[in-house]
Each structure stands twice: as structure tokens, then as C-alpha cells.
Design an enzyme around this catalytic site. Structure first.
Site, PDB file in Angstrom:
ATOM      1  N   ASN A  24     -30.439 -19.176 -36.442  1.00  0.00           N
ATOM      2  CA  ASN A  24     -31.634 -19.893 -36.889  1.00  0.00           C
ATOM      3  C   ASN A  24     -31.675 -21.282 -36.258  1.00  0.00           C
ATOM      4  O   ASN A  24     -30.643 -21.924 -36.066  1.00  0.00           O
ATOM      5  CB  ASN A  24     -31.766 -19.929 -38.423  1.00  0.00           C
ATOM      6  CG  ASN A  24     -30.581 -20.547 -39.145  1.00  0.00           C
ATOM      7  OD1 ASN A  24     -29.462 -20.533 -38.669  1.00  0.00           O
ATOM      8  ND2 ASN A  24     -30.844 -21.081 -40.326  1.00  0.00           N
ATOM      9  N   GLU A  76     -33.762 -24.605 -36.896  1.00  0.00           N
ATOM     10  CA  GLU A  76     -34.738 -25.313 -37.736  1.00  0.00           C
ATOM     11  C   GLU A  76     -35.331 -26.499 -36.977  1.00  0.00           C
ATOM     12  O   GLU A  76     -34.857 -26.884 -35.905  1.00  0.00           O
ATOM     13  CB  GLU A  76     -34.059 -25.745 -39.036  1.00  0.00           C
ATOM     14  CG  GLU A  76     -33.576 -24.544 -39.832  1.00  0.00           C
ATOM     15  CD  GLU A  76     -32.970 -24.908 -41.180  1.00  0.00           C
ATOM     16  OE1 GLU A  76     -32.714 -26.094 -41.443  1.00  0.00           O
ATOM     17  OE2 GLU A  76     -32.751 -23.975 -41.981  1.00  0.00           O
ATOM     18  N   CYS A 124     -36.041 -17.905 -37.515  1.00  0.00           N
ATOM     19  CA  CYS A 124     -34.922 -17.185 -38.116  1.00  0.00           C
ATOM     20  C   CYS A 124     -33.985 -16.635 -37.041  1.00  0.00           C
ATOM     21  O   CYS A 124     -34.394 -16.403 -35.888  1.00  0.00           O
ATOM     22  CB  CYS A 124     -35.433 -16.002 -38.933  1.00  0.00           C
ATOM     23  SG  CYS A 124     -36.216 -16.437 -40.478  1.00  0.00           S
ATOM     24  N   GLU A 178     -32.747 -13.613 -36.817  1.00  0.00           N
ATOM     25  CA  GLU A 178     -33.162 -12.276 -36.373  1.00  0.00           C
ATOM     26  C   GLU A 178     -34.253 -12.374 -35.320  1.00  0.00           C
ATOM     27  O   GLU A 178     -34.267 -11.648 -34.323  1.00  0.00           O
ATOM     28  CB  GLU A 178     -33.677 -11.445 -37.561  1.00  0.00           C
ATOM     29  CG  GLU A 178     -32.660 -11.215 -38.662  1.00  0.00           C
ATOM     30  CD  GLU A 178     -32.698 -12.275 -39.755  1.00  0.00           C
ATOM     31  OE1 GLU A 178     -32.861 -13.464 -39.432  1.00  0.00           O
ATOM     32  OE2 GLU A 178     -32.561 -11.893 -40.932  1.00  0.00           O
ATOM     33  N   CYS A 228     -35.929 -11.842 -44.051  1.00  0.00           N
ATOM     34  CA  CYS A 228     -37.231 -12.188 -44.630  1.00  0.00           C
ATOM     35  C   CYS A 228     -38.292 -11.186 -44.183  1.00  0.00           C
ATOM     36  O   CYS A 228     -38.082 -10.381 -43.265  1.00  0.00           O
ATOM     37  CB  CYS A 228     -37.628 -13.612 -44.236  1.00  0.00           C
ATOM     38  SG  CYS A 228     -38.299 -13.759 -42.561  1.00  0.00           S
ATOM     39  N   CYS A 230     -39.314 -11.221 -40.440  1.00  0.00           N
ATOM     40  CA  CYS A 230     -38.325 -10.616 -39.549  1.00  0.00           C
ATOM     41  C   CYS A 230     -38.316  -9.093 -39.681  1.00  0.00           C
ATOM     42  O   CYS A 230     -38.109  -8.379 -38.697  1.00  0.00           O
ATOM     43  CB  CYS A 230     -36.946 -11.203 -39.809  1.00  0.00           C
ATOM     44  SG  CYS A 230     -36.798 -12.885 -39.161  1.00  0.00           S
TER      45      CYS A 230
END
Ligand code: THU
Length: 129
Positions: free
Chosen positions: A39, A41, A50, A52, A83, A86
Site C-alpha cells: 500500500n 498512502e 491498496c 492488492e 476491500c 480490490c
């Protein structure tokens, strides 16, 4: 190295100064090659990606569009569950039988299918008249 080990290794590179929740993911393409993502950010919070998503993007950038397996790992009491966004990105490159391995750095892991995570998937076949 298992796919979960690959995810555990790349998690070290996660950029998560805002949530403190570091995530690593690894995907196996149809060729057998492994691609990693973490990830990333951003100060503008919604711009973060993310793990993934990053791993899937790396696979596609390398020229592969068949997703054979995915593993994701984070720290937590229970294995991290991808999530919704994803899950949809996985569905772009795999069918409901895709094996999704979810782990925690504390040692436990579990495997489910994409079909279990995302039933009644919206796909391109549903957007044609
Ligand atoms: N995150 C992932 O990278 N993958 C998941 O499966 C769950 C959430 C990231 C997004 C954000 O950087 C942080 O974890 C907290 O939500």
C-alpha cells in the site's frame, strides 16, 4: 518462497504513515511469475492505493492479464480481508475460482475464493445491452 512469503517481504516497503496499517500483496500471473505490491498512502488520503491494486498493476504492466493466485498480509488479530474495490480489480483478471490467501504477520492465514468474497460480480458481460 510461498506467495504469502512474497507478500510478507514486500510489506516491508509499505508507505503507510497515515493509517500505520502496512499491507503487502503478491500475485501469480498465468506465466507463473510473481508480482508484488504494497500500500502506498498519500497526504491527500483518497489518492492512496491498496497493496492488492499495486500488485495487480505490476502484473498488467509486465504484460500479463491472467491472475492465477493472490496473497495479502497485514498485522492484525485476524487475516486481512481485501476491500471491495480490490475484489472488483481481481475480478477483472480472474474468475470466481481464484484462490485468495489472506494472512496476518502474527502467523495465521486462511484461503477463500474470489467467488466467496465477491458473489454476483459485475463484469463487462453485464454492461452489454
Ligand atoms: N489496505 C490494503 O492495502 N489492502 C487491504 O486489503 C486493506 C486495506 C490499505 C489501504 C490503506 O493504506 C490502509 O490499508 C488502511 O486502510
Amino acid at each position: 518462497m510461498t506467495l504469502l512469503d512474497e507478500a510478507r517481504a514486500v510489506r516491508e516497503n509499505a508507505h503507510a504513515p497515515y493509517s500505520g496499517f502496512r499491507v503487502g500483496a503478491a500475485v501469480r500471473g498465468g506465466s507463473g511469475r510473481v508480482y508484488r505490491g504494497c500500500n502506498v498512502e498519500n497526504a491527500a488520503y483518497p489518492e492512496g492505493v491498496c497493496a492488492e491494486t499495486a500488485a495487480i498493476a505490476a502484473m498488467v504492466a509486465a504484460g500479463e492479464t491472467e491472475l492465477a493466485e493472490i496473497a495479502v498480509i497485514a498485522d492484525g488479530a485476524a487475516p486481512v480481508s481485501p476491500c471491495g474495490g480490490c475484489r472488483q480489480r481481481m475480478a477483472e483478471f480472474a474468475g470466481p475460482e481464484l484462490r485468495v490467501v489472506m494472512g496476518t504477520t502474527r502467523g495465521s492465514s486462511t484461503a477463500v475464493t474470489l467467488g466467496e468474497l465477491l458473489p454476483m460480480t459485475f463484469g463487462s458481460h453485464r454492461s452489454r445491452a
